[in-house]
Design a protein around this motif. Structure first.
Motif, PDB file in Angstrom:
ATOM      1  N   TRP A 232       0.799  -1.095   0.064  1.00 19.82           N
ATOM      2  CA  TRP A 232       0.024   0.118  -0.164  1.00 19.82           C
ATOM      3  C   TRP A 232       0.796   1.453  -0.078  1.00 19.82           C
ATOM      4  CZ3 TRP A 232      -5.319  -0.269  -0.622  1.00 19.82           C
ATOM      5  CH2 TRP A 232      -5.910  -1.422  -0.295  1.00 19.82           C
ATOM      6  N   LYS A 233       0.318   2.437  -0.591  1.00 24.25           N
ATOM      7  CA  LYS A 233       1.070   3.409  -0.848  1.00 24.25           C
ATOM      8  C   LYS A 233       0.004   4.645  -0.261  1.00 24.25           C
ATOM      9  CE  LYS A 233       4.078   2.134  -4.714  1.00 24.25           C
ATOM     10  NZ  LYS A 233       3.210   0.743  -4.845  1.00 24.25           N
ATOM     11  N   ASP A 234      -0.983   4.191   0.535  1.00 25.16           N
ATOM     12  CA  ASP A 234      -1.847   5.380   0.985  1.00 25.16           C
ATOM     13  C   ASP A 234      -1.667   5.926   2.502  1.00 25.16           C
ATOM     14  OD1 ASP A 234      -2.481   2.944   2.193  1.00 25.16           O
ATOM     15  OD2 ASP A 234      -4.894   3.111   1.494  1.00 25.16           O
ATOM     16  N   ARG A 328      -7.906  -3.849  -4.707  1.00 22.33           N
ATOM     17  CA  ARG A 328      -6.987  -2.940  -3.678  1.00 22.33           C
ATOM     18  C   ARG A 328      -6.711  -1.650  -4.721  1.00 22.33           C
ATOM     19  NH1 ARG A 328      -4.381  -7.962  -1.131  1.00 22.33           N
ATOM     20  NH2 ARG A 328      -4.964  -7.675   1.134  1.00 22.33           N
ATOM     21  N   ASP A 329      -6.450  -2.030  -6.050  1.00 22.43           N
ATOM     22  CA  ASP A 329      -5.899  -0.861  -7.008  1.00 22.43           C
ATOM     23  C   ASP A 329      -7.156   0.139  -6.967  1.00 22.43           C
ATOM     24  OD1 ASP A 329      -3.674  -2.125  -7.694  1.00 22.43           O
ATOM     25  OD2 ASP A 329      -4.515  -3.019  -9.530  1.00 22.43           O
ATOM     26  N   GLU A 332      -7.124   2.066  -3.544  1.00 20.98           N
ATOM     27  CA  GLU A 332      -5.765   3.054  -3.331  1.00 20.98           C
ATOM     28  C   GLU A 332      -5.923   4.260  -3.965  1.00 20.98           C
ATOM     29  OE1 GLU A 332      -1.835   2.098  -2.257  1.00 20.98           O
ATOM     30  OE2 GLU A 332      -1.499   1.864  -4.275  1.00 20.98           O
ATOM     31  N   HIS A 335      -8.019   6.606  -2.665  1.00 18.58           N
ATOM     32  CA  HIS A 335      -7.584   7.328  -1.411  1.00 18.58           C
ATOM     33  C   HIS A 335      -6.500   8.318  -2.061  1.00 18.58           C
ATOM     34  CE1 HIS A 335      -8.066   3.879   1.611  1.00 18.58           C
ATOM     35  NE2 HIS A 335      -9.393   4.463   1.332  1.00 18.58           N
ATOM     36  N   GLU A 336      -6.023   7.985  -3.186  1.00 20.32           N
ATOM     37  CA  GLU A 336      -5.085   8.963  -3.743  1.00 20.32           C
ATOM     38  C   GLU A 336      -6.027  10.433  -4.206  1.00 20.32           C
ATOM     39  OE1 GLU A 336      -3.140   7.035  -7.041  1.00 20.32           O
ATOM     40  OE2 GLU A 336      -1.745   5.955  -5.880  1.00 20.32           O
ATOM     41  N   HIS A 407      -8.215  -2.043   3.410  1.00 21.72           N
ATOM     42  CA  HIS A 407      -8.143  -0.493   3.639  1.00 21.72           C
ATOM     43  C   HIS A 407      -9.554   0.000   3.484  1.00 21.72           C
ATOM     44  CE1 HIS A 407      -3.541   0.354   3.724  1.00 21.72           C
ATOM     45  NE2 HIS A 407      -4.060  -0.902   4.516  1.00 21.72           N
TER      46      HIS A 407
END
Length: 737
Positions: A232-234, A328-329, A332, A335-336, A407
């Protein structure tokens, strides 16, 4: 060692051998695999496709002898302690080498076993289901399933020709859990469980209750999915989402059915994938100014027409739009863009499909045995047995699963009323009272309270939302104060009353004036969300535009005025897809939205209005910061019955500019209408639903009004307004010169 000696030394009886060969043994690991007899290691293996079977260990081959009366069963001594493999040979001389699943020890540890037995394992998906692992130096899949009343449980799939005799599982003490490690399998393995019930009957093949993936409908087997290692990058979103979802924050939700939001007509009318939605849906919702996307259930479900509300795979994101990582993509990407994602969650019932949870191990395991408690007549579904600790734990763990693994920012819990009351949609004699003789379902209440305590306690910044249609007290109050512990509750009463009002011809509205004001009497009894959901635009109810009375111009004007009334009213907002541009047709889950309608400026005008309402709602604290507090609302006039006019003040915190909302629900333009205002000075006309860009006639207040200190309507100041026909205006105080 002679053949006779070998026969006598075998670590099993002829009866054990027959039961293994015919899939009747309840403890296969006591027979199959390596076992010490004296100082000799014996290996017993079952392979019904083999004429000959050998164990290969330490570079040597040890033939295993067939066991009389047990076709496919072989046994014999194997020297040493080296790991071995099996080599089979058929009648045509073909050979194959395999790992023996019965030479591997258990995977589930003692603490997991203890918590599973106790029914308090908060993260059962870490233990149950199908996991790709390396075990004792070999890669494969660990399968584990709860079936306490079964005599035998086997995992079956293409890898063993769907033959339940080949991979019977190991019972784990008193947990009711069965497990096995199948070497050589991995991501994409298709499987089900074959269960021999306590009565000796084989159940229909069952999908995995904790499986992470499924086949495409109408096929319904589970599929092994490795859900680890997404990366994850969030972090930034996760750190700040608590502030974005609290009661003082602006929350405006776009409710979406992924399968029908948009489709690819030139590709067989297919739905968009998770990855496509991560771009197109997320960009659209962001552009429209919503703060959240709410997804109709995406837990795997067999029937498209259920819209996901009859889930079978509670732990599997539906494969209809892609595998788990691609889901998940989508999260995310949202969230971005600063968007939260809510998930509709269905713990109220489950379908009767043979491959599902119903009579899972031959008994009423997940559901009540008594249909008066365990069967929904309205939906032809089973009801969970919330009083069984393992079942409640299954559901609570599932809620935590979506929040932690994907998430998800919050769960909207479906059909809470059906869980709260034992007599929900039942006649006398069709329900079982609680221990005190009442109608409340104490066990379901306890499950929901525990779910809320667990999720809020374990995951920072999340919210839970109840779709609850009764006056049950304390739905969004803390559990330690006797409430259910939800963060928010859908305001179904407000929705029903206001929709009934707005559907009426304007000439009749004065007789139903109270339907637009009554909601304020209880508006702050819960933390409310105002929902115009999918349920209001299906089953012959028509679209929001179609509900409106009058000619075409009046329909659009009514809808514009109503939306602004809703956005100005206390409570968070929710709008189902397609209603933001006023599509004519009611929702059809088999087709995309009527995007072509946007070629018509009137529809584009509604879309512009909703975008501007969201922008204004987010920008002005007075319109959101006290959504759940009575200090944030003050009537200016709520009794202008003959004129069908409503006016009120929205207050923010100290220092925030107040907002005034005025709605006129007659087709009569009101010019020079004196309106009491809480402050003298300049009031900017921040929004007017009759603006030309919304499809209106540009009747209004030329950008604002100047309020004088002439009191009116009990307010210290007032101004003369132009209120357009079937229009709503929003004024923001800008101060005094």
């Amino acid at each position: 060692m002679t053949a006779k000696t070998t026969e006598q030394a075998r670590p099993f009886s002829p009866d054990d051998a027959r039961r293994i060969a015919f899939g009747q043994h309840d403890d296969p690991f006591s027979i199959l695999g390596p076992h010490e007899v004296g100082k000799t290691r014996f290996v017993t293996a079952f392979d019904p496709g083999a004429v000959k079977l050998s164990a290969v260990a330490g570079g040597k081959t040890f033939p295993l002898a067939p066991v009389d009366g047990a076709p496919g069963l072989f046994s014999g001594p194997v020297e040493g302690s080296d790991a071995y493999t099996l080599r089979g040979e058929d009648g045509d001389g073909n050979t194959w080498d395999t790992e023996d699943p019965f030479r591997f020890g258990p995977v589930i540890g003692e603490m997991d076993e203890y918590l599973l037995a106790e029914g308090t394992h908060e993260r059962i998906w870490k233990v149950l289901g199908a996991h790709t692992i390396e075990h004792e130096g070999v890669s494969g899949v660990h399968f584990a399933v709860w079936a306490p009343n079964a005599r035998r449980v086997s995992v079956v799939g293409d890898f063993n020709l769907w033959d339940g005799r080949r991979h019977p599982m190991r019972r784990r003490g008193t947990t009711g859990v069965w497990e096995t490690f199948v070497p050589g399998q991995g991501e994409g393995t298709v499987y089900k469980y074959e269960i021999l019930g306590a009565n000796g009957k084989t159940q229909p093949l069952k999908a995995d209750p904790v499986g992470f993936g499924s086949q495409h409908a109408p096929e319904n087997a589970s599929v092994v999915r490795d859900i680890s290692g997404y990366g994850w990058k969030d972090d930034e979103w996760m750190a700040e989402r608590g502030a974005r979802q609290q009661r003082t924050a602006p929350i405006s939700i776009y409710e979406v059915h992924l399968g029908s939001w948009k489709r690819k007509a030139d590709e067989g009318n297919r739905s968009l994938s998770y990855k496509e939605l991560a771009v197109e849906l997320v960009d659209y919702v962001h552009d429209m100014g919503f703060t959240h996307i709410e997804l109709l259930p995406i837990s795997e479900y067999p029937f498209d027409g259920s819209w996901g509300y009859q889930p079978v795979g509670m732990y599997a994101p539906t494969i209809r739009f892609g595998p788990p990582h691609e889901f998940r993509d989508l999260i995310e990407a949202a969230h971005e863009k600063g968007l939260g994602v809510l998930l509709d969650w269905v713990p109220g019932h489950f379908p009767t499909d043979p491959h599902g949870l119903g009579r899972f191990d031959g008994t009423a395991l997940y559901e009540h045995a008594d249909p008066r408690e365990g069967f929904h007549q309205d939906w032809n579904t089973y009801i969970y047995n919330y009083g069984r600790t393992e079942v409640a734990n299954y559901l609570i763990s599932n809620a935590l699963y979506w929040l932690e693994e994907y998430h998800i920012d919050g769960l909207r819990v479906d059909a809470v009323a059906s869980m709260l009351y034992r007599d929900y949609s039942r006649k006398d004699g069709e329900w079982v009272p609680n221990k005190d003789g009442g109608r409340e379902n104490y066990e379901a209440i306890a499950m929901m309270q525990r779910m809320n305590v667990t999720t809020y306690g374990k995951v920072d910044g999340i919210i839970t939302v109840a779709e609850e249609s009764t006056a049950y007290p304390g739905v969004s109050s803390p559990v330690d104060g006797g409430g259910l512990g939800f963060g928010y509750k859908w305001n179904m009463g407000w929705m029903n009353d206001t929709l009934e009002y707005i559907k009426k011809e304007p000439v009749h509205r004065k007789y139903h004036h109270h339907q637009m004001t009554f909601g304020i009497h209880y508006a702050f009894s819960e933390n409310f969300i105002l929902p115009i959901s999918h349920d209001e635009v299906v089953h012959g109810k028509g679209s929001m535009l179609a509900k409106m009375p009058g000619d075409e111009w009046e329909k659009f004007a009514n809808l514009r005025a109503y939306y602004a009334f809703m956005w100005g009213h206390p409570g968070k907002k929710l709008l189902f897809m397609g209603q933001e541009f006023a599509q004519w047709h009611e929702w059809n889950h088999n087709a995309q939205l009527d995007w072509g309608a946007l070629k018509d400026p009137k529809h584009e005008g509604i879309q512009n209005l909703v975008r501007d309402l969201n922008t204004l709602y987010r920008a002005e604290p007075a319109l959101h910061v006290r959504d759940t507090s009575p200090t944030g609302f003050q009537w200016i006039v709520g009794d202008a019955v003959e004129e069908s006019i409503y006016a009120w003040v929205r207050w923010g915190e100290e220092g925030d500019r107040p907002a005034v909302v005025v709605s006129n629900f007659t087709p009569v333009e009101r010019t020079g209408w004196q309106c009491g205002l809480p402050r003298a000075g300049r009031w900017r006309e921040a929004l007017n639903t009759d603006a030309g860009r919304y499809g209106g006639g540009d009747r209004g207040n030329m950008g604002g009004v100047e309020a004088t200190e002439d009191g009116w309507h009990g307010q210290p100041a007032s101004a003369k307004l132009t209120i357009p026909p079937l229009g709503t205006v929003v004024l923001i105080w800008e101060g005094q010169d």
